[in-house]
Design an enzyme around this catalytic site. Structure first.
Site, PDB file in Angstrom:
ATOM      1  CG  HIS A  38      -1.811   1.113   1.536  1.00 52.75           C
ATOM      2  ND1 HIS A  38      -3.153   0.981   1.328  1.00 52.75           N
ATOM      3  CD2 HIS A  38      -1.686   2.546   1.657  1.00 52.75           C
ATOM      4  CE1 HIS A  38      -3.707   2.319   1.527  1.00 52.75           C
ATOM      5  NE2 HIS A  38      -2.790   3.043   1.776  1.00 52.75           N
ATOM      6  CD  GLU A  39       2.018   3.497   3.591  1.00 59.29           C
ATOM      7  OE1 GLU A  39       2.013   4.463   3.027  1.00 59.29           O
ATOM      8  OE2 GLU A  39       0.974   3.159   4.454  1.00 59.29           O
TER       9      GLU A  39
HETATM   10 NI    NI Z   1      -2.555   5.214   2.094  1.00 57.83          NI
END
Ligand code: NI
Length: 189
Positions: free
Chosen positions: A144-145
């Site tokens: 996600h990051e």
């Molecule tokens: Ni985010």
């Protein structure tokens, strides 16, 4: 230190590809990291990428809290980790659905397919190199990051938009498609 303003979905800084950090030892980079950590904690997030605070550089901070680590994880809880100029490689083609929230998409959660096993690496603030393998929620947070660094928000990864919803509405029950998923807490990252 300062709490920074978090960009929300639609802001152009969240759509662009972030630039590599030229000098990871630069004082401005260390100040950015300290402020990102403070901002993440203030917002109760488990992770934050520099573009989310309007800085288009390849820097992420994250941790995996105990409650985010499930029993299947080999690498369960992870301490606060800072990665500069990170790299990511999937170790399998297998993906699984799991809930995600994002500080840049406040109030919403979505079921996102992610690789179940990855390897990642990057430079730590002290100049050392971090290299790890990750599974489960740890692998999810990292993917996600990293997506933030390439201008991608989690709804763009979703394959079933009926599973994009306001977190509060989960009180009406978990959607059918997500009943087999053990993860119940949704940490914004
Ligand atoms: Ni985010």
């Amino acid at each position: 230190m300062a709490i920074l303003k978090i960009a929300r979905m639609g802001h152009p800084v969240l759509r662009r590809k972030a630039e590599p950090v030229a000098d990871p030892a630069a004082p401005q980079v260390h100040a950015l990291i300290r402020n990102m950590i403070e901002t993440m904690r203030d917002a109760n997030g488990a992770g934050l990428a520099a573009p989310q605070v309007h800085v288009p550089l390849r820097v992420v901070v994250f941790h995996v809290p105990e409650e985010g680590a499930d029993d299947k994880d080999n690498a369960a809880a992870q301490p606060l980790t800072v990665l500069i100029n990170p790299e990511l490689e999937p170790l399998t083609e297998e993906t699984e659905l799991g809930w995600e929230g994002c500080l840049s998409v406040p109030g919403l959660v979505g079921a996102v397919p992610r690789f179940t096993r990855i390897r990642y690496a990057g430079i730590a603030p002290d100049g050392s190199r971090i290299a790890r393998e990750a599974e489960g929620f740890h692998a999810r947070v990292v993917q996600h990051e990293f997506d933030h660094l390439d201008g991608i928000l989690y709804p763009q990864r979703m394959t079933d938009l009926s599973l994009l919803m306001f977190q509060e509405e989960l009180r009406h029950g978990i959607p059918e498609a997500m009943r087999g998923v053990e993860q119940t807490e949704v940490e914004a990252v």
